[in-house]
Design an enzyme around this catalytic site. Structure first.
Site, mmCIF file in Angstrom:
data_model
loop_
_atom_site.group_PDB
_atom_site.id
_atom_site.type_symbol
_atom_site.label_atom_id
_atom_site.label_comp_id
_atom_site.label_asym_id
_atom_site.label_seq_id
_atom_site.Cartn_x
_atom_site.Cartn_y
_atom_site.Cartn_z
ATOM 1 N N ARG A 123 -3.212 -12.581 -19.078
ATOM 2 C CA ARG A 123 -2.014 -12.528 -18.231
ATOM 3 C C ARG A 123 -1.580 -11.068 -18.012
ATOM 4 N NH1 ARG A 123 0.719 -16.715 -15.321
ATOM 5 N NH2 ARG A 123 2.856 -16.045 -15.050
ATOM 6 N N GLU A 128 -1.499 -6.707 -13.571
ATOM 7 C CA GLU A 128 -1.949 -5.465 -12.922
ATOM 8 C C GLU A 128 -2.633 -5.777 -11.587
ATOM 9 O OE1 GLU A 128 -4.341 -3.156 -15.617
ATOM 10 O OE2 GLU A 128 -2.672 -2.833 -16.990
ATOM 11 N N ARG A 131 -0.535 -6.392 -8.426
ATOM 12 C CA ARG A 131 0.160 -5.256 -7.831
ATOM 13 C C ARG A 131 -0.539 -4.805 -6.550
ATOM 14 N NH1 ARG A 131 3.486 -2.186 -10.893
ATOM 15 N NH2 ARG A 131 4.061 -1.412 -8.842
ATOM 16 N N HIS A 132 -1.785 -5.232 -6.371
ATOM 17 C CA HIS A 132 -2.507 -4.868 -5.144
ATOM 18 C C HIS A 132 -2.036 -5.795 -4.028
ATOM 19 C CE1 HIS A 132 -5.337 -1.961 -6.923
ATOM 20 N NE2 HIS A 132 -5.016 -2.632 -8.017
ATOM 21 N N GLN A 143 2.000 -21.512 -15.169
ATOM 22 C CA GLN A 143 2.350 -21.843 -16.560
ATOM 23 C C GLN A 143 3.511 -22.825 -16.618
ATOM 24 O OE1 GLN A 143 2.940 -18.121 -18.658
ATOM 25 N NE2 GLN A 143 0.755 -17.970 -19.124
ATOM 26 N N ARG A 144 4.083 -23.158 -15.468
ATOM 27 C CA ARG A 144 5.109 -24.210 -15.427
ATOM 28 C C ARG A 144 4.431 -25.564 -15.273
ATOM 29 N NH1 ARG A 144 9.197 -23.645 -10.867
ATOM 30 N NH2 ARG A 144 10.412 -25.042 -12.164
ATOM 31 N N ARG A 239 -9.168 0.582 -10.042
ATOM 32 C CA ARG A 239 -9.344 -0.113 -11.325
ATOM 33 C C ARG A 239 -10.688 0.184 -11.990
ATOM 34 N NH1 ARG A 239 -4.147 -1.063 -12.500
ATOM 35 N NH2 ARG A 239 -3.094 -1.899 -10.674
HETATM 36 C C1 LIG Z 1 -4.334 3.795 -13.883
HETATM 37 C C2 LIG Z 1 -3.160 3.072 -13.324
HETATM 38 C C3 LIG Z 1 -1.927 3.150 -13.933
HETATM 39 C C4 LIG Z 1 -0.832 2.473 -13.419
HETATM 40 N N1 LIG Z 1 0.365 2.564 -14.067
HETATM 41 C C5 LIG Z 1 1.429 1.899 -13.573
HETATM 42 C C6 LIG Z 1 2.690 1.958 -14.250
HETATM 43 O O1 LIG Z 1 2.844 2.591 -15.271
HETATM 44 N N2 LIG Z 1 3.717 1.250 -13.729
HETATM 45 C C7 LIG Z 1 3.605 0.552 -12.558
HETATM 46 O O2 LIG Z 1 4.580 -0.052 -12.113
HETATM 47 N N3 LIG Z 1 2.425 0.468 -11.913
HETATM 48 C C8 LIG Z 1 1.343 1.134 -12.379
HETATM 49 N N4 LIG Z 1 0.151 1.043 -11.723
HETATM 50 C C9 LIG Z 1 0.060 0.241 -10.505
HETATM 51 C C10 LIG Z 1 0.060 1.124 -9.224
HETATM 52 O O3 LIG Z 1 1.272 1.838 -9.119
HETATM 53 C C11 LIG Z 1 -0.124 0.260 -7.969
HETATM 54 O O4 LIG Z 1 0.942 -0.665 -7.886
HETATM 55 C C12 LIG Z 1 -1.417 -0.505 -7.985
HETATM 56 O O5 LIG Z 1 -2.487 0.303 -8.400
HETATM 57 C C13 LIG Z 1 -1.710 -1.030 -6.588
HETATM 58 O O6 LIG Z 1 -2.020 0.096 -5.782
HETATM 59 P P1 LIG Z 1 -1.505 0.236 -4.320
HETATM 60 O O7 LIG Z 1 -0.008 0.126 -4.226
HETATM 61 O O8 LIG Z 1 -2.129 1.478 -3.754
HETATM 62 O O9 LIG Z 1 -2.239 -1.042 -3.647
HETATM 63 P P2 LIG Z 1 -1.774 -1.960 -2.455
HETATM 64 O O10 LIG Z 1 -0.474 -2.586 -2.723
HETATM 65 O O11 LIG Z 1 -2.905 -2.887 -2.186
HETATM 66 O O12 LIG Z 1 -1.586 -0.980 -1.249
HETATM 67 C C14 LIG Z 1 -2.735 -0.345 -0.678
HETATM 68 C C15 LIG Z 1 -2.257 0.851 0.118
HETATM 69 O O13 LIG Z 1 -1.476 0.373 1.217
HETATM 70 C C16 LIG Z 1 -0.359 1.244 1.420
HETATM 71 N N5 LIG Z 1 0.879 0.490 1.177
HETATM 72 C C17 LIG Z 1 0.986 -0.729 0.564
HETATM 73 N N6 LIG Z 1 2.246 -1.152 0.568
HETATM 74 C C18 LIG Z 1 2.968 -0.174 1.156
HETATM 75 C C19 LIG Z 1 4.357 -0.017 1.420
HETATM 76 N N7 LIG Z 1 5.248 -0.915 1.088
HETATM 77 N N8 LIG Z 1 4.750 1.096 2.040
HETATM 78 C C20 LIG Z 1 3.854 2.038 2.403
HETATM 79 N N9 LIG Z 1 2.527 1.977 2.172
HETATM 80 C C21 LIG Z 1 2.094 0.860 1.568
HETATM 81 C C22 LIG Z 1 -0.513 2.397 0.448
HETATM 82 O O14 LIG Z 1 -1.253 3.421 1.066
HETATM 83 C C23 LIG Z 1 -1.322 1.777 -0.662
HETATM 84 O O15 LIG Z 1 -2.071 2.723 -1.431
HETATM 85 C C24 LIG Z 1 -0.952 1.712 -12.227
HETATM 86 C C25 LIG Z 1 -2.211 1.644 -11.608
HETATM 87 C C26 LIG Z 1 -3.304 2.307 -12.133
HETATM 88 C C27 LIG Z 1 -4.640 2.189 -11.433
#
Ligand SMILES: Cc1cc2nc3c(=O)[nH]c(=O)nc-3n(C[C@H](O)[C@H](O)[C@H](O)COP(=O)(O)OP(=O)(O)OC[C@H]3O[C@@H](n4cnc5c(N)ncnc54)[C@H](O)[C@@H]3O)c2cc1C
Length: 289
Positions: A123, A128, A131-132, A143-144, A239
């Site tokens: 989980r 992580e 977040r993409h 899990q509900r 990743r």
């Molecule tokens: C090594 C590592 C450490 C991390 N540590 C943390 C941490 O400590 N805390 C934490 O919260 N997260 C952390 N993250 C998560 C990171 O901040 C991103 O949320 C995650 O990697 C997804 O990346 P992304 O936002 O680029 O991807 P996506 O959400 O898929 O977005 C892809 C691209 O689209 C564009 N985009 C997407 N949405 C928007 C928007 N709303 N406005 C403008 N442009 C946009 C950007 O160019 C973005 O790079 C970590 C990630 C990694 C790889």
């Protein structure tokens, strides 16, 4: 049934008390693009014969490329109506995609989607993954909704080769699995009258949504992720790097290996490397497409 070449299987292990757990991620490709030559032919045949667009769907090109590659290449070629005899042929697709990747024209890669079932992952890791946002769709085990019958856990890579960490892990999941069942039982009894008249599903949800509070980060959380090639590439890049956490990096490596089976020209620039800590990661000359 044997695993196909489009999956990396992960099998469960069991504690002596029978609690199931996973040691490695499982990746199964559930869906990939299919390219419809007939529909393309209909479009091409609507133009003057002298342009030679009918050549685009000529038999010579059939089967040269995987569908995802053909789809992305066609998307790029449509931009310039580069469909006649002088177009870059499928046999030169590698050069074509090299040009797309090196010049950063990533939008043509957004046409091809791959759906992967990811399991044997915790989980904390799926938190992580989700977040993409751009270009991704998710469906994850609730899990509900589900109860202890499908509960499995995931052992951290660091615990697997250490006697103390491994046995502590097994003891913990035995305990947690029992505690989950116990809490669910007591909740069901406590809610008693409150649950009367509700559907079985609703009753289960009321109980499980509270009982899940005892589940740890190391609970398995299967998830189906659909993403286009550009989004998968961004995922692999983030990743699979040395900065990523080891569990998610291992998953990224497996995801890449599975995607390579269906679209090596779209993911082949990612090369596996051994990192300082001995784990595998990637390097690519085209990190930002
Ligand atoms: C090594 C590592 C450490 C991390 N540590 C943390 C941490 O400590 N805390 C934490 O919260 N997260 C952390 N993250 C998560 C990171 O901040 C991103 O949320 C995650 O990697 C997804 O990346 P992304 O936002 O680029 O991807 P996506 O959400 O898929 O977005 C892809 C691209 O689209 C564009 N985009 C997407 N949405 C928007 C928007 N709303 N406005 C403008 N442009 C946009 C950007 O160019 C973005 O790079 C970590 C990630 C990694 C790889």
């Amino acid at each position: 049934m044997k695993p196909t070449m489009f999956e990396i299987e992960s099998k469960p292990f069991f504690t002596q008390q029978g609690t199931p757990y996973m040691k490695t991620p499982g990746v199964s490709m559930l869906s990939y693009p299919s390219f419809d030559f007939n529909s393309m032919a209909t479009f091409c045949n609507g133009f003057d014969e002298s342009l030679g667009f009918n050549d685009f769907v000529a038999g010579s090109e059939f089967g040269e490329l995987h569908s995802a590659e053909k789809l992305c290449k066609t998307a790029g070629q449509l931009c310039y109506m580069s469909l006649g005899p002088k177009r870059t042929k499928d046999s030169d697709a590698e050069k074509y995609f090299d040009n797309i990747l090196s010049s950063g024209h990533g939008s043509v890669l957004e046409h091809a989607n791959f759906s992967l079932l990811l399991y044997g992952i915790s989980r904390s890791m799926t938190h992580e993954i989700v977040r993409h946002r751009a270009g991704f769709a998710y469906s994850q085990v609730s899990q509900r909704y589900v109860d202890g019958k499908v509960l499995r856990f995931v052992e951290r890579p660091e615990y697997q080769d250490n006697e103390i960490l491994h046995s502590t892990f097994e003891d913990r999941i035995d305990l947690l699995s029992k505690e989950y069942d116990h809490v669910a039982l007591v909740l069901g009894e406590k809610m008693g009258d409150e649950l009367n008249g509700l559907s079985n599903t609703e009753k289960r949800k009321r109980v499980n949504q509270a009982a899940r509070s005892v589940l740890p980060n190391e609970t398995e959380a299967p998830i189906i992720c659909t993403a286009n090639v550009r989004a998968w590439r961004h995922f692999l890049n983030m990743r699979g790097s040395k900065f990523a956490e080891v569990e998610v990096r291992k998953l990224a490596v497996f995801v890449h290996r599975v995607l390579m089976k269906r679209a090596s020209l779209l993911f082949g620039d990612f090369t596996e490397v051994t990192l300082d800590d001995g784990t595998t990661g990637f390097t690519t000359p085209y990190p930002k497409v």
